[in-house]
Motif scaffolding. Sequence first.
Motif, PDB file in Angstrom:
ATOM      1  N   LYS A  72       0.826  -1.226   0.000  1.00 29.79           N
ATOM      2  CA  LYS A  72       0.000   0.000   0.000  1.00 29.79           C
ATOM      3  C   LYS A  72       0.853   1.266   0.000  1.00 29.79           C
ATOM      4  O   LYS A  72       0.368   2.348  -0.336  1.00 29.79           O
ATOM      5  CB  LYS A  72      -0.917   0.011   1.229  1.00 29.79           C
ATOM      6  N   THR A  73       2.130   1.120   0.396  1.00 24.99           N
ATOM      7  CA  THR A  73       3.020   2.292   0.423  1.00 24.99           C
ATOM      8  C   THR A  73       3.083   2.957  -0.952  1.00 24.99           C
ATOM      9  O   THR A  73       3.171   4.176  -1.071  1.00 24.99           O
ATOM     10  CB  THR A  73       4.442   1.866   0.862  1.00 24.99           C
ATOM     11  N   LYS A  74       3.031   2.141  -2.017  1.00 27.52           N
ATOM     12  CA  LYS A  74       3.053   2.686  -3.387  1.00 27.52           C
ATOM     13  C   LYS A  74       1.939   3.708  -3.573  1.00 27.52           C
ATOM     14  O   LYS A  74       2.154   4.811  -4.070  1.00 27.52           O
ATOM     15  CB  LYS A  74       2.810   1.545  -4.390  1.00 27.52           C
ATOM     16  N   ASP A  75       0.728   3.306  -3.175  1.00 27.32           N
ATOM     17  CA  ASP A  75      -0.432   4.194  -3.345  1.00 27.32           C
ATOM     18  C   ASP A  75      -0.289   5.446  -2.489  1.00 27.32           C
ATOM     19  O   ASP A  75      -0.671   6.537  -2.899  1.00 27.32           O
ATOM     20  CB  ASP A  75      -1.730   3.459  -2.956  1.00 27.32           C
ATOM     21  N   ILE A  76       0.272   5.254  -1.292  1.00 24.17           N
ATOM     22  CA  ILE A  76       0.422   6.414  -0.382  1.00 24.17           C
ATOM     23  C   ILE A  76       1.406   7.424  -0.990  1.00 24.17           C
ATOM     24  O   ILE A  76       1.153   8.624  -1.018  1.00 24.17           O
ATOM     25  CB  ILE A  76       0.887   5.937   1.021  1.00 24.17           C
ATOM     26  N   VAL A  77       2.543   6.899  -1.495  1.00 21.53           N
ATOM     27  CA  VAL A  77       3.539   7.795  -2.103  1.00 21.53           C
ATOM     28  C   VAL A  77       2.923   8.518  -3.306  1.00 21.53           C
ATOM     29  O   VAL A  77       3.109   9.725  -3.488  1.00 21.53           O
ATOM     30  CB  VAL A  77       4.811   7.010  -2.521  1.00 21.53           C
ATOM     31  N   ASN A  78       2.163   7.788  -4.085  1.00 18.77           N
ATOM     32  CA  ASN A  78       1.529   8.400  -5.260  1.00 18.77           C
ATOM     33  C   ASN A  78       0.510   9.452  -4.861  1.00 18.77           C
ATOM     34  O   ASN A  78       0.471  10.546  -5.418  1.00 18.77           O
ATOM     35  CB  ASN A  78       0.839   7.323  -6.107  1.00 18.77           C
ATOM     36  N   LYS A  79      -0.312   9.096  -3.903  1.00 16.46           N
ATOM     37  CA  LYS A  79      -1.396   9.991  -3.506  1.00 16.46           C
ATOM     38  C   LYS A  79      -0.850  11.264  -2.858  1.00 16.46           C
ATOM     39  O   LYS A  79      -1.343  12.359  -3.111  1.00 16.46           O
ATOM     40  CB  LYS A  79      -2.289   9.240  -2.505  1.00 16.46           C
ATOM     41  N   ARG A  80       0.168  11.100  -2.032  1.00 16.97           N
ATOM     42  CA  ARG A  80       0.614  12.248  -1.239  1.00 16.97           C
ATOM     43  C   ARG A  80       1.733  13.055  -1.872  1.00 16.97           C
ATOM     44  O   ARG A  80       1.960  14.200  -1.513  1.00 16.97           O
ATOM     45  CB  ARG A  80       1.015  11.772   0.154  1.00 16.97           C
ATOM     46  N   VAL A  81       2.468  12.438  -2.804  1.00 15.47           N
ATOM     47  CA  VAL A  81       3.598  13.177  -3.374  1.00 15.47           C
ATOM     48  C   VAL A  81       3.661  13.097  -4.889  1.00 15.47           C
ATOM     49  O   VAL A  81       3.666  14.112  -5.582  1.00 15.47           O
ATOM     50  CB  VAL A  81       4.948  12.664  -2.824  1.00 15.47           C
ATOM     51  N   LYS A  82       3.734  11.900  -5.439  1.00 12.42           N
ATOM     52  CA  LYS A  82       4.160  11.748  -6.821  1.00 12.42           C
ATOM     53  C   LYS A  82       3.046  11.846  -7.860  1.00 12.42           C
ATOM     54  O   LYS A  82       3.300  12.239  -8.993  1.00 12.42           O
ATOM     55  CB  LYS A  82       4.883  10.398  -7.007  1.00 12.42           C
ATOM     56  N   GLY A  83       1.854  11.423  -7.512  1.00 11.04           N
ATOM     57  CA  GLY A  83       0.734  11.509  -8.457  1.00 11.04           C
ATOM     58  C   GLY A  83       0.937  10.670  -9.714  1.00 11.04           C
ATOM     59  O   GLY A  83       0.436  11.021 -10.787  1.00 11.04           O
ATOM     60  N   ARG A  84       1.688   9.592  -9.616  1.00  7.57           N
ATOM     61  CA  ARG A  84       1.928   8.750 -10.801  1.00  7.57           C
ATOM     62  C   ARG A  84       0.820   7.723 -10.972  1.00  7.57           C
ATOM     63  O   ARG A  84       0.046   7.471 -10.055  1.00  7.57           O
ATOM     64  CB  ARG A  84       3.271   8.023 -10.668  1.00  7.57           C
ATOM     65  N   GLU A  85       0.797   7.095 -12.155  1.00  5.62           N
ATOM     66  CA  GLU A  85      -0.186   6.036 -12.387  1.00  5.62           C
ATOM     67  C   GLU A  85       0.097   4.882 -11.429  1.00  5.62           C
ATOM     68  O   GLU A  85       1.251   4.538 -11.174  1.00  5.62           O
ATOM     69  CB  GLU A  85      -0.101   5.522 -13.828  1.00  5.62           C
ATOM     70  N   LYS A  86      -0.996   4.262 -10.957  1.00 10.66           N
ATOM     71  CA  LYS A  86      -0.907   3.184  -9.964  1.00 10.66           C
ATOM     72  C   LYS A  86      -0.004   2.030 -10.388  1.00 10.66           C
ATOM     73  O   LYS A  86       0.627   1.383  -9.574  1.00 10.66           O
ATOM     74  CB  LYS A  86      -2.317   2.600  -9.772  1.00 10.66           C
ATOM     75  N   TRP A  87       0.016   1.758 -11.703  1.00  5.63           N
ATOM     76  CA  TRP A  87       0.681   0.551 -12.183  1.00  5.63           C
ATOM     77  C   TRP A  87       2.183   0.731 -12.366  1.00  5.63           C
ATOM     78  O   TRP A  87       2.908  -0.220 -12.628  1.00  5.63           O
ATOM     79  CB  TRP A  87       0.047   0.080 -13.506  1.00  5.63           C
ATOM     80  N   ARG A  88       2.655   1.959 -12.213  1.00  5.20           N
ATOM     81  CA  ARG A  88       4.100   2.156 -12.413  1.00  5.20           C
ATOM     82  C   ARG A  88       4.872   1.751 -11.149  1.00  5.20           C
ATOM     83  O   ARG A  88       4.437   2.030 -10.038  1.00  5.20           O
ATOM     84  CB  ARG A  88       4.383   3.617 -12.772  1.00  5.20           C
ATOM     85  N   PRO A  89       6.015   1.118 -11.347  1.00  5.59           N
ATOM     86  CA  PRO A  89       6.733   0.589 -10.178  1.00  5.59           C
ATOM     87  C   PRO A  89       7.600   1.639  -9.483  1.00  5.59           C
ATOM     88  O   PRO A  89       7.984   2.634 -10.085  1.00  5.59           O
ATOM     89  CB  PRO A  89       7.641  -0.476 -10.799  1.00  5.59           C
TER      90      PRO A  89
END
Length: 499
Positions: A364-381
């Motif tokens: 879930k850390t991936k989603d948290i980093v995306n949501k709070r900082v990076k805004g990248r597509e979910k599927w990117r590693p």
Amino acid sequence: MPLFLAATALKRSPLSLFRKTGASGEISKYQPANIRQLLTEMFRSEGFTGKLPPVRFITHHLAHAAIAFYTSPFDKSDILIIDGSGENKATSGYIGEGDKLKKVFTYTIPDSLGWFYKSVTEYLGYLPDRHEGRVMALASYGEEDEEIQKIFSRIISLKKDGSYRHNPAYSFLGAHRNGKVFGKKMEEDLGPPRFKGEEISQRHKNIARAAQDTLEESVVSLLSRFKNGEGVSSNLCVAGGIALNCRMNGHLSEHPSVENIYLPPLPGDAGTALGAALLVAANLGFNPRFSLTHSYWGPGYSSEEVEAVLKKTKADYSKEKDISGRAAELLAKGNLLGWFQGRLEAGPRALGGRSILADPRDIKTKDIVNKRVKGREKWRPFAPSILKENMNDYLLNPFDSPFMGIAFKTTPKADSDMPAAIHVDSTTRPQIVSRDSSKKYWELIKKFGDLTGVYGLLNTSFNVNEEPIVASPEDALRSFYASGLDYLVIENFILRKGG
Ligand SMILES: [Fe+2]
């Protein structure tokens, strides 16, 4: 003074010099007379009144080959340059020995693997020359599709002698042309292109997979050209814009004829400045060889300088005696950290100088980093930084890879211990961290490992989505407060949101 140094003196990159010409003929702007004239005007506009220093010209692929080989640990090596185009060259093979570089083969435009990949990038709804990494990431979700593969074998055809040909009917690239890059033939054969924002179908994923496979097969087949062309080394250096494709590099590293592989921290065009300078140095009788063990060559700031900025901005901060220990505790508790230490790393990857760090143990850390900082597509590693001492635990057939340039297959332990930093196909693009090259960062990961049993961290560049990586303390503060990071760890100081 070489062009590189002249450009540095003007605080502008050589590339910006080319761009500034604005000449209507795309190729003519690269002519030496034009560059000389331009440099003269720029020196004058900066108030320089003396005689213009001598300007030397180095061809693009030779400069790529120079940074790839001269900064490698090898006495002798085959060198592959895989590019879009540099002058009229797309792909080149060199042999490096001592301080000598000898060309073995060259492919000129339109036989460009870079153009090929760029055209597929645009076809799939992404920005060419910018989002090729997304196609590479998407390829991991693709399945083999015979019909699509057949089409791709018409776009890039492989010859028995290891050569390839790129069919220009599928791309729309003239000499260094920008604009629409995939040709009508690609639409005719593959169907309508994906538009930006359109849902990604399994077919799109399969197309990305076929493009990636085609690139990998073409590059691997080029290895045999070294054998035909008297290349004899089991060492391989790789550079050029396409050498940013870590999956391709991983594939090359697994080839039986390649025992050792090296990628400089700047495999793309940014590295040609150093390559050109090293070639001129060699030409003047200096030894151009040195092994690059780290990439911390950018600006750095003393503790006093950092504290002065913190005081000026009225930030609420504390000073820590054991900064790596405190940061490891915060990470283990699930906090997102901005990590700013020492000099800025050169190159496109964050390597523990200006990084955003997170605990990789929960997917879930991936989603948290995306949501709070990076805004990248979910599927990117995301990728990890792993201690050198522990690389065997997490990677199959690992070797030192300090610049995050090569994808490795992962062990089941890595898949279960650090799922947030492993791609869907059990591969990852790690930074292998040595104590010698990055002591404070090494200590942080070690202390995190001692707390959690996992000797790796999720490491992504310290920037908010699509912005440049932070360089100065002021940049770091701006990004910290403009994002959902919990803490900023900057030299020996820690800032927390909300005081
Ligand atoms: Fe290049």
